[in-house]
Design a protein around this motif. Structure first.
Motif, PDB file in Angstrom:
ATOM      1  N   LEU A  38       0.932  -1.125   0.008  1.00 52.32           N
ATOM      2  CA  LEU A  38      -0.078  -0.017   0.061  1.00 52.32           C
ATOM      3  C   LEU A  38       0.937   1.273  -0.163  1.00 52.32           C
ATOM      4  O   LEU A  38       0.135   2.259  -0.495  1.00 52.32           O
ATOM      5  CB  LEU A  38      -0.860   0.125   1.166  1.00 52.32           C
ATOM      6  CG  LEU A  38      -2.070  -0.909   1.002  1.00 52.32           C
ATOM      7  CD1 LEU A  38      -2.652  -0.991   2.577  1.00 52.32           C
ATOM      8  CD2 LEU A  38      -2.891  -0.575   0.173  1.00 52.32           C
ATOM      9  N   ALA A  39       2.153   1.171   0.574  1.00 53.42           N
ATOM     10  CA  ALA A  39       2.983   2.215   0.564  1.00 53.42           C
ATOM     11  C   ALA A  39       3.672   2.512  -0.547  1.00 53.42           C
ATOM     12  O   ALA A  39       4.344   3.770  -0.926  1.00 53.42           O
ATOM     13  CB  ALA A  39       3.926   2.114   1.657  1.00 53.42           C
ATOM     14  N   SER A  40       3.462   1.750  -1.720  1.00 59.41           N
ATOM     15  CA  SER A  40       4.369   1.913  -2.855  1.00 59.41           C
ATOM     16  C   SER A  40       3.815   3.028  -3.803  1.00 59.41           C
ATOM     17  O   SER A  40       2.321   3.533  -3.728  1.00 59.41           O
ATOM     18  CB  SER A  40       3.904   0.503  -3.889  1.00 59.41           C
ATOM     19  OG  SER A  40       4.076   0.838  -5.088  1.00 59.41           O
ATOM     20  N   ARG A  41       4.488   3.655  -4.436  1.00 58.13           N
ATOM     21  CA  ARG A  41       4.256   4.885  -5.274  1.00 58.13           C
ATOM     22  C   ARG A  41       4.838   4.668  -6.637  1.00 58.13           C
ATOM     23  O   ARG A  41       5.730   5.397  -7.116  1.00 58.13           O
ATOM     24  CB  ARG A  41       4.459   6.169  -4.697  1.00 58.13           C
ATOM     25  CG  ARG A  41       3.978   6.499  -3.428  1.00 58.13           C
ATOM     26  CD  ARG A  41       2.553   7.013  -3.426  1.00 58.13           C
ATOM     27  NE  ARG A  41       1.817   7.078  -2.242  1.00 58.13           N
ATOM     28  CZ  ARG A  41       1.026   6.378  -1.394  1.00 58.13           C
ATOM     29  NH1 ARG A  41       1.155   4.991  -1.755  1.00 58.13           N
ATOM     30  NH2 ARG A  41       0.784   6.711  -0.402  1.00 58.13           N
ATOM     31  N   LEU A  67       0.076   7.131  -8.310  1.00 54.53           N
ATOM     32  CA  LEU A  67      -0.284   8.027  -7.145  1.00 54.53           C
ATOM     33  C   LEU A  67      -0.814   7.502  -5.973  1.00 54.53           C
ATOM     34  O   LEU A  67      -1.752   8.014  -5.179  1.00 54.53           O
ATOM     35  CB  LEU A  67      -1.237   9.103  -7.783  1.00 54.53           C
ATOM     36  CG  LEU A  67      -0.739  10.024  -8.736  1.00 54.53           C
ATOM     37  CD1 LEU A  67      -1.912  10.995  -9.273  1.00 54.53           C
ATOM     38  CD2 LEU A  67       0.360  10.740  -8.101  1.00 54.53           C
ATOM     39  N   GLY A  68      -0.577   6.140  -5.618  1.00 56.22           N
ATOM     40  CA  GLY A  68      -0.917   5.613  -4.462  1.00 56.22           C
ATOM     41  C   GLY A  68      -2.409   4.897  -4.527  1.00 56.22           C
ATOM     42  O   GLY A  68      -2.982   4.656  -3.474  1.00 56.22           O
ATOM     43  N   LEU A  69      -2.745   4.739  -5.827  1.00 56.90           N
ATOM     44  CA  LEU A  69      -4.227   4.028  -5.924  1.00 56.90           C
ATOM     45  C   LEU A  69      -4.058   2.582  -5.951  1.00 56.90           C
ATOM     46  O   LEU A  69      -3.522   2.043  -7.180  1.00 56.90           O
ATOM     47  CB  LEU A  69      -4.974   4.764  -7.114  1.00 56.90           C
ATOM     48  CG  LEU A  69      -6.524   4.072  -7.160  1.00 56.90           C
ATOM     49  CD1 LEU A  69      -7.312   4.493  -6.261  1.00 56.90           C
ATOM     50  CD2 LEU A  69      -6.943   4.313  -8.532  1.00 56.90           C
ATOM     51  N   LEU A  99     -10.343  -1.376  -3.573  1.00 55.33           N
ATOM     52  CA  LEU A  99      -9.582  -0.072  -3.965  1.00 55.33           C
ATOM     53  C   LEU A  99      -9.224   0.938  -2.725  1.00 55.33           C
ATOM     54  O   LEU A  99     -10.013   1.229  -2.162  1.00 55.33           O
ATOM     55  CB  LEU A  99     -10.341   0.401  -5.031  1.00 55.33           C
ATOM     56  CG  LEU A  99      -9.639   1.636  -5.723  1.00 55.33           C
ATOM     57  CD1 LEU A  99      -8.602   0.979  -6.587  1.00 55.33           C
ATOM     58  CD2 LEU A  99     -10.836   2.404  -6.678  1.00 55.33           C
ATOM     59  N   TYR A 100      -8.080   1.104  -2.414  1.00 58.30           N
ATOM     60  CA  TYR A 100      -7.244   1.877  -1.590  1.00 58.30           C
ATOM     61  C   TYR A 100      -6.695   2.901  -1.961  1.00 58.30           C
ATOM     62  O   TYR A 100      -5.880   2.630  -2.974  1.00 58.30           O
ATOM     63  CB  TYR A 100      -6.640   0.865  -0.624  1.00 58.30           C
ATOM     64  CG  TYR A 100      -7.336  -0.174   0.482  1.00 58.30           C
ATOM     65  CD1 TYR A 100      -8.723  -0.597   0.004  1.00 58.30           C
ATOM     66  CD2 TYR A 100      -6.606  -0.421   1.533  1.00 58.30           C
ATOM     67  CE1 TYR A 100      -9.267  -1.378   0.813  1.00 58.30           C
ATOM     68  CE2 TYR A 100      -7.327  -1.323   2.382  1.00 58.30           C
ATOM     69  CZ  TYR A 100      -8.622  -1.718   2.243  1.00 58.30           C
ATOM     70  OH  TYR A 100      -9.425  -2.501   2.833  1.00 58.30           O
ATOM     71  N   TRP A 101      -6.596   3.831  -1.561  1.00 58.74           N
ATOM     72  CA  TRP A 101      -5.780   5.283  -1.744  1.00 58.74           C
ATOM     73  C   TRP A 101      -5.058   5.842  -0.579  1.00 58.74           C
ATOM     74  O   TRP A 101      -5.723   5.759   0.727  1.00 58.74           O
ATOM     75  CB  TRP A 101      -7.044   6.105  -2.305  1.00 58.74           C
ATOM     76  CG  TRP A 101      -5.988   7.351  -2.964  1.00 58.74           C
ATOM     77  CD1 TRP A 101      -5.200   7.711  -3.887  1.00 58.74           C
ATOM     78  CD2 TRP A 101      -6.185   8.771  -2.390  1.00 58.74           C
ATOM     79  NE1 TRP A 101      -4.887   8.974  -3.994  1.00 58.74           N
ATOM     80  CE2 TRP A 101      -5.463   9.569  -3.210  1.00 58.74           C
ATOM     81  CE3 TRP A 101      -7.150   9.176  -1.256  1.00 58.74           C
ATOM     82  CZ2 TRP A 101      -5.370  11.059  -2.846  1.00 58.74           C
ATOM     83  CZ3 TRP A 101      -7.068  10.738  -1.225  1.00 58.74           C
ATOM     84  CH2 TRP A 101      -6.226  11.377  -1.619  1.00 58.74           C
TER      85      TRP A 101
END
Ligand code: ZN
Length: 358
Positions: free
Chosen positions: A214-217, A295-297, A339-341
């Motif tokens: 989840l921290a991936s950009r 963008l972290g989506l 779907l997490y942002w």
């Protein structure tokens, strides 16, 4: 006289009924603007009507021409409602702020903002360039959520003992206490103390892997694409996004869209992105794939029977990810699509990004 009164009542009833039917139809067929850049240079726009029976209400997105100068907006689109999103692109953009907090932007001026399940109604959007500052007030429409959906038939070893408040929490990132309670409750497995400790440690490691994903950009443009469905039509929505659930007397919020389909049904990437997690045998999630769309989506696929991608793979929209299954905490074969942002801080309704047909 009596006949006349009956006639009058009849007319009044007809009028009231048709007025109600008219407003009901209006309410369920709200037109909203949807603009989409067909190429980086050109912006095409079309108005569309939502056909989903869960369509609900959307707040209006202002016309680009109504945005105060001098910000030159290429497009602004999305679903202004809880669980929805707003995305856009502007020339010479140096920063985008939502309620004073900076939102990450793409190098070319694209940006994306997600709205949580309980997002407050109004917010301020600021778009800054080197020479200009534009501020607009926007509204997010509230949604009605399914409440008290009772999930039966879960295996006893998949039931948490932990107590939860009215909003509960998300099994996808369980707390240490929940992991320990769930493993301790694995009566059917009759684990020894040593095996229990090992299982608790493994499950915590799984949570860490999901947190890292989840921290991936990653550099990816899926965030600005129109999304595809992850599987062919013919599935059944077995649980709606944002539903309040009761699992063995505990209140929880379901942050997935559950799509029931036979084991083996092909799953495909809905948009371009980079695989940030691909694994099988996770305690809660079974076979799992996570994709960073930029963008972290991050889109998430749970309970898969087959996982055919690897961490680090770059996938394009429509590319095979694996297949539907019932692995992990599942009562039957289905995809739990999430779907997490913003590193999971904001959970969105994945159906919102899928292109609707007129
Ligand atoms: Zn689910």
């Amino acid at each position: 006289m009596r006949i006349f009164i009956s006639f009058l009542i009849g007319v009044l009833l007809t009028l009231v009924t048709s007025a109600f039917a008219f407003f009901w139809a209006q309410r369920n067929q709200i037109e909203f603007r949807f603009s989409w850049p067909s190429s980086p240079e050109r912006v095409s726009e079309s108005s569309m009507t939502s056909t989903s029976d869960e369509a609900g209400t959307y707040a209006a997105i202002p016309d680009e021409s109504a945005i105060p100068a001098p910000t030159r907006l290429e497009f602004l689109s999305g679903h202004l409602r809880q669980g929805g999103f707003l995305r856009g692109k502007a020339e010479n953009l140096s920063a985008v702020l939502m309620n004073g907090e900076t939102i990450p932007t793409l190098k070319d001026g694209g940006f994306f903002i997600g709205f949580d399940r309980d997002q407050a109604e109004a917010f301020e959007l600021q778009m800054l360039s080197d020479v200009s500052e534009t501020e607009i007030s926007l509204k997010v429409a509230a949604r009605d959520y399914v409440r008290g959906q009772v999930i039966e038939g879960l295996e006893l070893d998949m039931i948490s003992n932990a107590r939860m408040g009215p909003l509960g929490h998300d099994d996808f990132l369980p707390t240490d206490e929940q992991i320990a309670a769930d493993v301790a409750n694995s009566s059917s497995l009759e684990l020894s103390q040593v095996e229990q400790q090992r299982q608790i440690q493994t499950t915590k490691t799984e949570r860490q892997q999901k947190d890292e994903a989840l921290a991936s950009r990653a550099e990816a443009d899926g965030i600005l694409q129109d999304w595809l469905l992850p599987m062919d039509p013919g599935f059944r929505i077995s649980s709606q996004w944002g539903a309040g659930r009761v699992i063995r007397g505990e209140n929880k919020i379901h942050y997935g869209l559950d799509m029931a389909a036979p084991t083996g049904t092909e799953l495909r990437a809905p948009a371009n992105g980079v695989i940030t997690l691909a694994a099988t045998g996770f305690y809660y999630d079974g076979g799992i794939v996570m994709i960073d769309h930029g963008l972290g989506l991050t889109s998430i696929y749970l309970h898969m029977s087959e996982v055919d991608v690897q961490k680090g793979d770059r996938v394009s929209a429509g590319q095979r990810l694996g297949a539907v299954g019932a692995t992990g905490r599942a009562t039957g074969p289905h995809l739990c699509w999430r779907l997490y942002w913003n590193s999971g801080a904001v959970k969105l309704d994945p159906a919102g990004l899928v292109k609707h047909e007129n």
